[in-house]
Scaffold this motif. Sequence first.
Motif, PDB file in Angstrom:
ATOM      1  N   THR A   1       0.849  -1.193   0.000  1.00  0.00           N
ATOM      2  CA  THR A   1       0.000   0.000   0.000  1.00  0.00           C
ATOM      3  C   THR A   1       0.885   1.242   0.000  1.00  0.00           C
ATOM      4  OG1 THR A   1      -1.695  -1.206   1.207  1.00  0.00           O
ATOM      5  CG2 THR A   1      -1.837   1.202   1.227  1.00  0.00           C
ATOM      6  N   PHE A   2       0.504   2.214  -0.811  1.00  0.00           N
ATOM      7  CA  PHE A   2       1.327   3.410  -0.989  1.00  0.00           C
ATOM      8  C   PHE A   2       0.580   4.625  -0.442  1.00  0.00           C
ATOM      9  CE2 PHE A   2       2.795   0.249  -3.873  1.00  0.00           C
ATOM     10  CZ  PHE A   2       4.171   0.376  -3.831  1.00  0.00           C
ATOM     11  N   GLY A   3       1.166   5.237   0.602  1.00  0.00           N
ATOM     12  CA  GLY A   3       0.447   6.259   1.326  1.00  0.00           C
ATOM     13  C   GLY A   3       0.501   7.648   0.728  1.00  0.00           C
ATOM     14  N   GLY A   4       1.638   8.060   0.202  1.00  0.00           N
ATOM     15  CA  GLY A   4       1.806   9.456  -0.172  1.00  0.00           C
ATOM     16  C   GLY A   4       2.090   9.646  -1.636  1.00  0.00           C
ATOM     17  N   ALA A   5       1.886  10.874  -2.107  1.00  0.00           N
ATOM     18  CA  ALA A   5       2.186  11.185  -3.496  1.00  0.00           C
ATOM     19  C   ALA A   5       3.685  11.036  -3.738  1.00  0.00           C
ATOM     20  CB  ALA A   5       1.752  12.605  -3.831  1.00  0.00           C
ATOM     21  N   GLY A   6       4.033  10.670  -4.942  1.00  0.00           N
ATOM     22  CA  GLY A   6       5.442  10.513  -5.270  1.00  0.00           C
ATOM     23  C   GLY A   6       5.625   9.564  -6.419  1.00  0.00           C
ATOM     24  N   GLN A   7       6.865   9.205  -6.637  1.00  0.00           N
ATOM     25  CA  GLN A   7       7.174   8.326  -7.752  1.00  0.00           C
ATOM     26  C   GLN A   7       8.241   7.330  -7.327  1.00  0.00           C
ATOM     27  OE1 GLN A   7       7.901  10.387 -11.433  1.00  0.00           O
ATOM     28  NE2 GLN A   7       7.053   8.641 -12.535  1.00  0.00           N
ATOM     29  N   PHE A   8       8.060   6.103  -7.753  1.00  0.00           N
ATOM     30  CA  PHE A   8       9.030   5.057  -7.473  1.00  0.00           C
ATOM     31  C   PHE A   8       9.438   4.396  -8.773  1.00  0.00           C
ATOM     32  CE2 PHE A   8       6.429   5.214  -3.580  1.00  0.00           C
ATOM     33  CZ  PHE A   8       7.412   5.363  -2.619  1.00  0.00           C
ATOM     34  N   SER A   9      10.717   4.074  -8.871  1.00  0.00           N
ATOM     35  CA  SER A   9      11.200   3.224  -9.954  1.00  0.00           C
ATOM     36  C   SER A   9      11.662   1.921  -9.317  1.00  0.00           C
ATOM     37  CB  SER A   9      12.369   3.875 -10.695  1.00  0.00           C
ATOM     38  OG  SER A   9      11.930   5.050 -11.354  1.00  0.00           O
ATOM     39  N   TYR A  10      11.236   0.815  -9.896  1.00  0.00           N
ATOM     40  CA  TYR A  10      11.614  -0.465  -9.312  1.00  0.00           C
ATOM     41  C   TYR A  10      12.086  -1.431 -10.385  1.00  0.00           C
ATOM     42  CZ  TYR A  10       6.984  -2.320 -10.721  1.00  0.00           C
ATOM     43  OH  TYR A  10       5.884  -2.728 -11.422  1.00  0.00           O
ATOM     44  N   ARG A  11      12.704  -2.496  -9.930  1.00  0.00           N
ATOM     45  CA  ARG A  11      13.209  -3.532 -10.827  1.00  0.00           C
ATOM     46  C   ARG A  11      13.008  -4.879 -10.156  1.00  0.00           C
ATOM     47  NH1 ARG A  11      19.682  -4.246 -10.459  1.00  0.00           N
ATOM     48  NH2 ARG A  11      19.019  -6.399 -10.645  1.00  0.00           N
ATOM     49  N   CYS A  12      13.271  -5.902 -10.933  1.00  0.00           N
ATOM     50  CA  CYS A  12      13.318  -7.258 -10.390  1.00  0.00           C
ATOM     51  C   CYS A  12      14.748  -7.522  -9.941  1.00  0.00           C
ATOM     52  CB  CYS A  12      12.892  -8.249 -11.468  1.00  0.00           C
ATOM     53  SG  CYS A  12      13.133  -9.963 -10.988  1.00  0.00           S
ATOM     54  N   THR A  13      14.900  -8.032  -8.739  1.00  0.00           N
ATOM     55  CA  THR A  13      16.255  -8.239  -8.214  1.00  0.00           C
ATOM     56  C   THR A  13      17.108  -9.167  -9.093  1.00  0.00           C
ATOM     57  OG1 THR A  13      15.540  -7.781  -5.961  1.00  0.00           O
ATOM     58  CG2 THR A  13      17.581  -9.008  -6.211  1.00  0.00           C
ATOM     59  N   PRO A  14      16.610 -10.350  -9.494  1.00  0.00           N
ATOM     60  CA  PRO A  14      17.457 -11.216 -10.319  1.00  0.00           C
ATOM     61  C   PRO A  14      17.567 -10.776 -11.785  1.00  0.00           C
ATOM     62  CG  PRO A  14      15.739 -12.485  -9.196  1.00  0.00           C
ATOM     63  CD  PRO A  14      15.391 -11.034  -9.083  1.00  0.00           C
ATOM     64  N   HIS A  15      16.656  -9.954 -12.258  1.00  0.00           N
ATOM     65  CA  HIS A  15      16.630  -9.613 -13.688  1.00  0.00           C
ATOM     66  C   HIS A  15      16.633  -8.087 -13.834  1.00  0.00           C
ATOM     67  CE1 HIS A  15      14.326 -13.504 -13.184  1.00  0.00           C
ATOM     68  NE2 HIS A  15      15.383 -13.863 -13.898  1.00  0.00           N
TER      69      HIS A  15
END
Length: 114
Positions: free
Chosen positions: A90-104
């Motif tokens: 669950t994401f509480g606040g405004a903003g931006q995230f960049s994510y990846r897959c750890t093995p790939h």
Amino acid sequence: MTHPTRRDALRLGAALVALPLTATVARAAGHTTTHTVVIKGMKFTPADITIKAGDSITWINEDRPRHSATDLNGAFDTGLLANGESATLTFGGAGQFSYRCTPHANMRGTITIT
Ligand SMILES: [Cu+2]
């Protein structure tokens, strides 16, 4: 479902919820949504998602290899998900995230919270 990494990820998700007042207002109004990101074919679908503060995202791994959704700056980590497993944050606040897959490393996604 009882994997320790998964529990840690859920705790991080809960911590994110607690932050801004806007998230509390949104949740009190009952307008939160749980979005789904499918992990299949070595990619996140949708790779880029826009949600509202207080919303949740469920990642479901439909691939054979294990995958994760791991924030590039360490804000969250679903831990490795085996085939058929899922994790919800669950994401509480405004903003931006960049994510990846750890093995790939080439598996990338973004979350924009408005
Ligand atoms: Cu992966």
